[in-house]
Design an enzyme around this catalytic site. Structure first.
Site, short mmCIF file in Angstrom:
data_model
loop_
_atom_site.label_atom_id
_atom_site.label_comp_id
_atom_site.label_asym_id
_atom_site.label_seq_id
_atom_site.Cartn_x
_atom_site.Cartn_y
_atom_site.Cartn_z
N ARG A 169 0.73 -1.16 0.18
CA ARG A 169 -0.09 0.03 0.00
C ARG A 169 0.90 1.17 0.05
NH1 ARG A 169 -5.15 1.48 -1.33
NH2 ARG A 169 -6.03 2.94 0.20
N THR A 179 -8.95 0.39 -10.38
CA THR A 179 -8.41 -0.75 -9.73
C THR A 179 -8.62 -1.99 -10.47
OG1 THR A 179 -8.87 0.00 -7.54
CG2 THR A 179 -8.42 -2.08 -7.50
N SER A 210 -10.04 -0.54 0.90
CA SER A 210 -11.21 -1.52 0.79
C SER A 210 -11.02 -2.65 0.02
CB SER A 210 -12.51 -0.89 0.06
OG SER A 210 -12.69 0.30 0.70
N1 GLU Z 1 -8.44 2.92 -3.59
C1 GLU Z 1 -9.41 2.00 -3.38
C2 GLU Z 1 -8.84 1.20 -2.20
O1 GLU Z 1 -7.84 1.00 -2.07
C3 GLU Z 1 -10.01 1.21 -4.41
C4 GLU Z 1 -10.36 2.08 -5.55
C5 GLU Z 1 -11.40 1.15 -6.42
O2 GLU Z 1 -11.32 0.06 -6.50
O3 GLU Z 1 -11.87 1.85 -7.10
O4 GLU Z 1 -9.96 0.73 -1.67
#
Ligand code: GLU
Length: 586
Positions: free
Chosen positions: A107, A402, A467
């Site tokens: 991350r 993502t 998430s």
């Molecule tokens: N940045 C989001 C996360 O890490 C994910 C974004 C997405 O899935 O569009 O939870």
């Protein structure tokens, strides 16, 4: 012997011929059985080029981690709206020899100079989201390369440098712009605001009717800057990214952004370290679900939802029936309510993981669910004696980007990896041939709400709460059963949990579980996927007291499951993914 199986992408079904032990069989879906001893290898990613790159590496004898590295390098190029080496990721690994699940955290981190007021304006109010996203401010220190390096040291088989060949080749010879990439460029026209993305994503900066023309479908896009970057990472390992020319290009793009500069320094890049973490594994029915621990809320929230639903007989209900949607929604609301208060980067905040997952707590939360009536908005659970949570609910944003991919190699090792630049095209800025993330907008913009601190506030070196929910499922013998995950911002948790229920309670197989019409509840209205039969259940759900919101829900699940002597793969028809398999025994 040759097997090349393709699962539908973009709502089309492609079949190829399977030849195995002298038999020719026409195959429509990714299910294959030949040998008693080996299941072969399989990959499911969001893009055909990435699946092909992974297969190339697997056929050379590469491990699941080797194939994952090749796939990620190609995704950076062909799906720049979603993930890349300028972003971050989480990787769950199944080691077939050791029979162990591992978890790798790549991350992004906030730069050392970041402070809790990073996204506040001079008057103390939060910045507009789009103003925060575009530019250098929201760019976190990327973690993908450091994480993949660590995973490769633990589980790689081929040489690191070999894994970059497919992506270098494609960057130099060019790839055809896909319908989805074209659509995303058209939709996210803030890409035209910075020279680096304007020059790359539009045709010769030509304006048509006063607007720049996005790269059309089928356009052959080359990227020599990216090929050069990959060469230095291939040759020098993480130093080829976190130091030298690539690092300088990243820092210049972040700090010299005209409108919205960021704080990242060369020292921040050099200091980045990926982390090995302990996977969160809990039983569900006859299986064991292993999720990614914080800094993502994904594994924890999904395990909480399943832990509550364990108290209900879902297998006796039809998928998509009002009662099934109601129960899953109510459990989701309770878990998302806890997520908002109690989850953040565990290196900075004491996430009460054990309490949240304790069977007694989940039983009492399940007791708040009434089959005949919605509870309305769920309140967070009481984990301390005062009953008043010490932290405020975080209302951080989350947008649709993502990528998730799953790989199983010929030895039975598996990778489940979710990877992201956050919003589509991240910060809308490129450096050294790739997109930079805007992952810091996953922090709460407000460090304090109504006098209470927010667990997911910005701090130097902290990782924003995610998430993302890459998941590995084990069977009742503790052997690998499935790898799955999805993009979708904070809806990821709901998508993955629903797919696990489809696999385990309803035994739908991987493609069947992925195809389930999506319904999501993040402690608000129930979102029902349009153009499916779910909106037809709205009246029944409203009778139970739910508010209903019909909308397009673009999950992007890519998974693989063991089905006896076979591997069973699935790719989300809502995106462009494909499942491919290798020849047997590789
Ligand atoms: N940045 C989001 C996360 O890490 C994910 C974004 C997405 O899935 O569009 O939870």
């Amino acid at each position: 012997m040759e097997i090349a199986l393709i699962v539908p992408g973009a709502r089309s079904v492609v079949s190829k011929i399977l030849t195995c032990a002298g038999l020719a069989v026409a195959v429509l879906f990714a299910v294959a059985a030949c040998s008693d001893t080996e299941r072969g290898a399989m990959v499911s990613t969001a893009n055909p080029h990435a699946s092909e790159a992974a297969i190339e590496i697997l056929e050379k004898g590469g491990s699941a981690v080797d194939a994952a590295i090749a796939a990620q390098m190609v995704l950076t190029l062909v799906e720049p709206q979603s993930s890349g080496i300028g972003g971050g990721a989480f990787l769950m690994h199944w080691d077939a020899g050791e029979r162990k699940v591992g978890a790798y955290d790549g991350r992004e981190k906030a730069p050392a100079a970041a402070r809790p007021d990073l996204f506040l304006q001079a008057d103390g109010t939060p910045m507009a989201f789009i103003d925060a996203v575009v530019g250098g401010r929201a760019v976190g220190v990327p973690g993908v390369i450091a994480m993949l390096w660590q995973a490769h040291r633990d589980h790689g088989k081929l040489k690191w440098s070999e894994l970059f060949a497919p992506a270098i080749r494609l960057a130099e010879s060019g790839f055809k712009v896909s319908p989805r990439l074209n659509g995303m460029i058209t939709q996210f026209n803030a890409l035209s605001m910075h020279p680096s993305t304007r020059d790359y994503f539009y045709i010769d900066s030509i304006e048509v009717a006063g607007a720049l023309e996005p790269l059309p479908v089928g356009y052959l896009r080359t990227n020599s800057a990216y090929a050069e970057t990959l060469r230095s990472i291939a040759a020098d390992g993480p130093a080829g990214f976190y130091e030298g020319k690539t690092a300088q290009a990243i820092v210049a793009a972040v700090r010299d952004h005209e409108r919205n500069p960021g704080l990242m320094t060369l020292d921040d890049l050099k200091a980045y370290e990926a982390r090995r973490r302990a996977a969160l594994c809990r039983p569900y029915r006859d299986y064991r679900i292993c999720g990614m621990p914080p800094p993502t809320s994904g594994g924890l929230t999904s395990l909480m939802i399943l832990g509550m639903l364990e108290h209900f007989d879902l297998s006796g209900l039809r998928p998509g029936s009002p009662m099934a949607v109601h129960l899953i929604s109510e459990a989701s609301k309770l878990a998302y309510a806890d997520r908002a208060i109690y989850m953040a980067d565990s290196d900075f905040f004491d996430v009460p993981v054990t309490q949240l997952l304790s069977p007694g707590y989940l039983r009492s939360r399940a007791g708040e669910i009434h089959p005949g009536q919605s509870m309305g908005k769920a309140k967070p659970g009481e984990l301390n004696s005062t009953g008043d949570p010490k932290h405020a609910a975080d209302e951080s944003h989350g947008r649709l980007s993502t990528s998730h991919f799953s790989v199983v190699d010929g030895k039975g090792n598996a990778v489940s990896m979710t990877t992201s630049v956050e919003g589509p095209f991240g910060a809308h800025v490129m450096a050294a041939g790739f997109i930079l993330n805007n992952q810091l907008t996953d922090f709460s913009f407000q460090p304090e709400i109504n006098g209470k601190p927010v667990a997911n506030a910005v701090a130097p070196g902290k990782r924003p709460r995610s998430s993302m929910s890459p998941t590995i499922v084990l069977d009742d013998d503790g052997a690998f059963y499935a790898a799955v995950g999805s993009p979708g911002g904070s809806r990821i948790i709901a998508y993955v949990t629903q797919t696990l229920i489809g696999l385990i309670d309803w035994e739908l197989g991987m493609q069947g579980a992925i195809d389930l019409p999506r319904h999501v509840n993040r402690n608000g209205p129930i979102e029902l996927e349009d153009q499916t039969d779910l909106p037809g259940r709205s009246a029944d759900l409203e009778k139970l007291g739910h508010k209903v919101d019909v909308k397009t829900l673009v999950s992007g699940l890519h998974g693989i499951r063991v089905d006896g002597l076979e591997l069973d793969g699935g790719a989300d028809r809502r995106r462009e993914g494909v499942v491919l398999t290798t020849r047997r025994g590789q």
